[in-house]
Design an enzyme around this catalytic site. Structure first.
Site, PDB file in Angstrom:
ATOM      1  N   ILE A 197      -4.200  -0.887   0.471  1.00 52.99           N
ATOM      2  CA  ILE A 197      -3.054  -1.729   0.854  1.00 52.99           C
ATOM      3  C   ILE A 197      -1.741  -0.945   0.899  1.00 52.99           C
ATOM      4  O   ILE A 197      -0.698  -1.497   1.240  1.00 52.99           O
ATOM      5  CB  ILE A 197      -2.911  -2.946  -0.089  1.00 52.99           C
ATOM      6  CG1 ILE A 197      -2.867  -2.516  -1.560  1.00 52.99           C
ATOM      7  CG2 ILE A 197      -4.028  -3.946   0.144  1.00 52.99           C
ATOM      8  CD1 ILE A 197      -2.689  -3.676  -2.543  1.00 52.99           C
ATOM      9  N   GLY A 201       3.279   9.312  -1.965  1.00 55.40           N
ATOM     10  CA  GLY A 201       3.273  10.767  -1.910  1.00 55.40           C
ATOM     11  C   GLY A 201       2.093  11.414  -2.609  1.00 55.40           C
ATOM     12  O   GLY A 201       1.640  12.495  -2.212  1.00 55.40           O
ATOM     13  N   PHE A 202       1.586  10.772  -3.670  1.00 57.23           N
ATOM     14  CA  PHE A 202       0.509  11.371  -4.457  1.00 57.23           C
ATOM     15  C   PHE A 202      -0.826  10.637  -4.330  1.00 57.23           C
ATOM     16  O   PHE A 202      -1.839  11.103  -4.836  1.00 57.23           O
ATOM     17  CB  PHE A 202       0.888  11.408  -5.943  1.00 57.23           C
ATOM     18  CG  PHE A 202       2.055  12.299  -6.250  1.00 57.23           C
ATOM     19  CD1 PHE A 202       2.114  13.584  -5.748  1.00 57.23           C
ATOM     20  CD2 PHE A 202       3.091  11.851  -7.051  1.00 57.23           C
ATOM     21  CE1 PHE A 202       3.194  14.412  -6.037  1.00 57.23           C
ATOM     22  CE2 PHE A 202       4.175  12.665  -7.350  1.00 57.23           C
ATOM     23  CZ  PHE A 202       4.230  13.953  -6.841  1.00 57.23           C
ATOM     24  N   GLU A 204      -3.017   6.538  -3.182  1.00 60.28           N
ATOM     25  CA  GLU A 204      -3.126   5.262  -2.479  1.00 60.28           C
ATOM     26  C   GLU A 204      -3.114   4.095  -3.458  1.00 60.28           C
ATOM     27  O   GLU A 204      -3.326   4.270  -4.660  1.00 60.28           O
ATOM     28  CB  GLU A 204      -4.432   5.209  -1.674  1.00 60.28           C
ATOM     29  CG  GLU A 204      -4.563   6.266  -0.609  1.00 60.28           C
ATOM     30  CD  GLU A 204      -5.362   7.485  -1.044  1.00 60.28           C
ATOM     31  OE1 GLU A 204      -5.495   8.401  -0.221  1.00 60.28           O
ATOM     32  OE2 GLU A 204      -5.828   7.533  -2.207  1.00 60.28           O
ATOM     33  N   VAL A 205      -2.899   2.892  -2.889  1.00 58.37           N
ATOM     34  CA  VAL A 205      -2.979   1.648  -3.655  1.00 58.37           C
ATOM     35  C   VAL A 205      -4.067   0.783  -3.023  1.00 58.37           C
ATOM     36  O   VAL A 205      -4.106   0.613  -1.800  1.00 58.37           O
ATOM     37  CB  VAL A 205      -1.639   0.885  -3.654  1.00 58.37           C
ATOM     38  CG1 VAL A 205      -1.748  -0.381  -4.500  1.00 58.37           C
ATOM     39  CG2 VAL A 205      -0.510   1.769  -4.175  1.00 58.37           C
ATOM     40  N   LYS A 220      -3.400   1.610  -8.357  1.00 58.59           N
ATOM     41  CA  LYS A 220      -2.659   2.744  -7.794  1.00 58.59           C
ATOM     42  C   LYS A 220      -3.323   4.027  -8.276  1.00 58.59           C
ATOM     43  O   LYS A 220      -3.346   4.306  -9.480  1.00 58.59           O
ATOM     44  CB  LYS A 220      -1.199   2.687  -8.247  1.00 58.59           C
ATOM     45  CG  LYS A 220      -0.316   3.774  -7.645  1.00 58.59           C
ATOM     46  CD  LYS A 220       1.140   3.551  -8.033  1.00 58.59           C
ATOM     47  CE  LYS A 220       2.069   4.564  -7.402  1.00 58.59           C
ATOM     48  NZ  LYS A 220       3.492   4.283  -7.715  1.00 58.59           N
ATOM     49  N   ASP A 317      15.820   3.368  -7.664  1.00 60.89           N
ATOM     50  CA  ASP A 317      15.264   3.368  -6.302  1.00 60.89           C
ATOM     51  C   ASP A 317      15.218   1.959  -5.714  1.00 60.89           C
ATOM     52  O   ASP A 317      14.244   1.568  -5.082  1.00 60.89           O
ATOM     53  CB  ASP A 317      13.862   3.985  -6.299  1.00 60.89           C
ATOM     54  CG  ASP A 317      13.453   4.472  -4.914  1.00 60.89           C
ATOM     55  OD1 ASP A 317      14.349   4.661  -4.062  1.00 60.89           O
ATOM     56  OD2 ASP A 317      12.247   4.663  -4.680  1.00 60.89           O
TER      57      ASP A 317
END
Length: 688
Positions: A197, A201-202, A204-205, A220, A317
């Site tokens: 979904i 940067g590191f 996937e979710v 995550k 952020d």
């Protein structure tokens, strides 16, 4: 073909979501199995030493409260109406409007206060009664109307009633549940993983379902090789720390973490699942929001930031893309990868997204705290209203130009903005921190009392009672197709090798947030697991009428601790045998389940108590005179910790006494003595 796979992935994911909402327990593919009641002996000591056996600690845990309530309503001879009174007050506090609160408050007053006043049996203070009567007479029915009673109810339950609970089977069941909680070791096998979904940067979710409760989460997964390649170890570990800080205490406006674990290749965060997309996506679909619509999102985001700031976490952020919607349209702040703890030292790094970063963040070397988030909030609210950041005029993408404008430009607000909105944004977008709204010592409270939020009931906001302006479409994933999200190029990390020193960085990564796990269990399988366990224990009690109950042997003796352990047995020491052990000041006894014969090892024969490992499992090694070894393995982490501690302390104390004893007592004995049950039954209270 790719399109068909994407559709099937979406359908599978949506079906899992619907079934999880309806009957999550029925979706559980694994079962939680509670340990036997004898676990109480070890767990009570383990919890007491960590100051976890107090009324407040147990009553304020979800499972502890449910068991205490069950005890008060079903097992104690005297009536305990305080528990129902307490629950009624808690339900009252959640009510949405004043009319409902007025009606319910009068019902509570008539049932639990007036009725007892008339019968002269009201156990609470005059001050509590007068507080409620005074406010009711003026129709002042705030959510805190019955707060004095909450404190007095807890005080009335803290004494003899709690002591009786401690002596009951319900406390034993509490120990059983705590043992399960404290022995959680998650792997990928504990989850059914659905479609992707999102991607960062590191890693996937993914959407996922927890196997033993059926609850849906977001998983995550960060790739350890990619982290190493980008030297992102500090960032990854920082996110785990920040999530652990904000995930305690109920906050419905942050994407919180329930678990963290890692595999040889991945770091995994198990987070709240949000199915409604993000505000950036909805801004592009819906168009700009009205002041009223923006106010709704602002109130929920302010409470999310307040929760973070109260824990000395600055988010750094804040932007529409990081604000996720649930299926009902309420929002949560997500992705704490750049968040920072400022409790001991203020940060000064320039991190964030250009167009939302505060001036003090852009000025390298300048220390800042939560002030930065209030400036970012101003930028984000402006974007929701106008479609762009106040410092990203004419769609410029030049980061240096955006930063220059942030540091120098006075924002001109459109005339269509209301005076209250202009005042709010001018206050939030002040370059000078000392003049900025939220930075005068009052933090979020300064925003809550601003004219723009006049008439807002912040308790209603917290309880998510206000209707969202936008409800995401049901039956849709509200995320990009899996193929559009894409995947990482494996070639990037082909040459990266993970060494032992890399894995050592993550040895303390696994985590379970206790209150969130207990809530998950309470909402799903709690009643079913208790019912199954009751049946199993009833069958065992019936069976043990003929054999004798293991725990009974420890009663009335100087037994320090007792319970099941695994003993490495047979002539070649290759087979684990489950035995019931009893530790006394001068010996360790054990027997097989249902056996009448008892075995014994004296403290005099033990040379040392050590920790060892067999196939990656921690074990207790008892070295015995004559070069023999006695190896024990526990069935859970708390049991291992407590048994090792008790055996070590008992051995050390026995050695101290033996050094003081006359030499004739140190006659040679065999290491292990087999005894039949009758002689043991005729020993005195010292077990001799």
């Amino acid at each position: 073909m790719a399109d068909l796979e994407a559709v099937l992935a979406d359908v599978s994911y949506l079906m899992a979501m619907e079934k999880s909402k309806a009957t999550p327990a029925a979706r559980a593919s694994k079962k939680i199995v509670l340990p036997e009641p004898s676990i109480r002996s070890v767990m009570q000591k383990y919890l007491e030493e960590r100051h976890e056996i107090t009324f407040d600690k147990i009553f304020n845990q979800r499972i502890g409260f449910l068991l205490f309530k069950d005890f008060c309503l079903n097992e104690i001879n005297e009536a305990v109406p305080q528990v129902k009174f307490y629950e009624e007050i808690k339900e009252y506090e959640k009510l949405e409007n004043e009319e409902d609160r007025l009606c319910r408050s009068r019902q509570i007053y008539d049932t639990y206060i007036m009725k007892e006043l008339l019968s002269c049996s009201h156990p609470f203070s005059k001050q509590a009664v007068e507080h409620v009567q005074s406010h009711l007479s003026k129709k002042q029915v705030t959510s805190t109307l019955f707060q004095p009673y909450i404190e007095e109810i807890c005080e009335s339950l803290r004494g003899s009633i709690f002591q009786k609970f401690m002596e009951s089977d319900k406390f034993t069941r509490f120990c059983q549940w705590k043992n399960v909680e404290l022995n959680i070791h998650l792997t990928m096998n504990d989850f059914s993983v659905h479609r992707i979904i999102g991607r960062g940067g590191f890693g996937e979710v993914y959407g996922c379902r927890k196997a033993d409760t059926g609850k849906m989460y977001a998983m995550k997964c960060l790739d350890k090789k990619r982290i190493k390649m980008k030297q992102g170890e500090t960032l990854a570990l920082n996110e785990r720390i920040m999530l652990s800080l904000v995930s305690t205490g109920d906050c419905p406006f942050i994407v919180c973490m329930t678990y963290a674990f890692h595999t040889p290749d991945k770091l995994c965060f198990i987070l709240d699942l949000m199915n409604g997309g993000d505000l950036h996506y909805h801004l592009s679909q819906h168009g700009v929001f009205s002041e009223k619509e923006m106010r709704f999102y602002a109130t929920e985001i302010i409470l999310g930031l307040e929760h973070m700031h109260n824990r000395f976490v600055v988010y750094r952020d804040l932007k529409p893309a990081n604000i996720l919607l649930d299926e009902h349209g309420h929002v949560r702040i997500s992705d704490l990868g750049l968040a920072c703890d400022f409790s001991k030292k203020k940060p000064h790094a320039s991190v964030g997204t250009h167009g939302y970063m505060a001036p003090e963040v852009l000025q390298k070397g300048t220390a800042y705290d939560s002030s930065a988030d209030w400036f970012s909030l101003g930028c984000m609210l402006f974007k929701l209203l106008r479609g762009h950041s106040p410092f990203r005029q004419h769609k410029t993408k030049d980061k240096h130009e955006i930063d220059r404008m942030t540091l120098t430009m006075n924002v001109e607000l459109p005339d269509v903005f209301s005076p209250e909105l202009k005042s709010l944004l001018e206050g939030l977008l002040q370059r000078d921190v000392s003049k900025r709204l939220g930075c005068h010592g009052g933090s979020a409270q300064e925003l809550k009392t601003h004219d723009f939020f006049r008439g807002i009931d912040w308790q209603h906001v917290y309880l998510q009672k206000y209707p969202p302006p936008l409800i995401p479409p049901r039956g849709e994933v509200n995320a990009a197709d899996a193929f559009d999200i894409g995947s990482f190029d494996e070639e990037d990390t082909k040459g990266i090798k993970l060494l032992d020193c890399d894995q050592e960085l993550y040895k303390n990564f696994p985590l379970v947030i206790s209150e969130r796990w207990q809530q998950e269990v309470a909402e799903t399988v709690y009643e079913a697991v208790n019912a199954d366990t009751d049946k199993i224990e009833a069958r065992k009690r019936a069976k043990n009428k003929q054999l004798g109950h293991e725990e009974d042997y420890a009663l009335g003796r100087d037994c320090i601790v007792h319970g099941y352990m695994l003993k490495l047995g047979n002539p070649f020491l290759t087979q684990w045998q489950r035995r019931y052990f009893y530790l006394f000041p001068n010996r360790l006894e054990w027997r097989g389940e249902g056996e009448s014969r008892q075995s014994l090892l004296t403290m005099e024969q033990i040379v040392s108590v050590e920790e060892t490992q067999i196939k990656d499992k921690k074990c207790i090694l008892l070295r015995i005179k004559g070069g023999k070894q006695f190896v024990l393995q526990c069935e859970s982490d708390p049991e291992f910790v407590q048994w090792k501690k008790e055996l070590t302390e008992t051995f050390m104390e026995a050695q101290r006494l033996l050094r003081r004893a006359p030499k004739f007592l140190n006659k040679s004995r065999s290491a292990v003595v087999e005894l039949s049950k009758p002689p043991l039954c005729h020993r005195n209270s010292n077990g001799l």
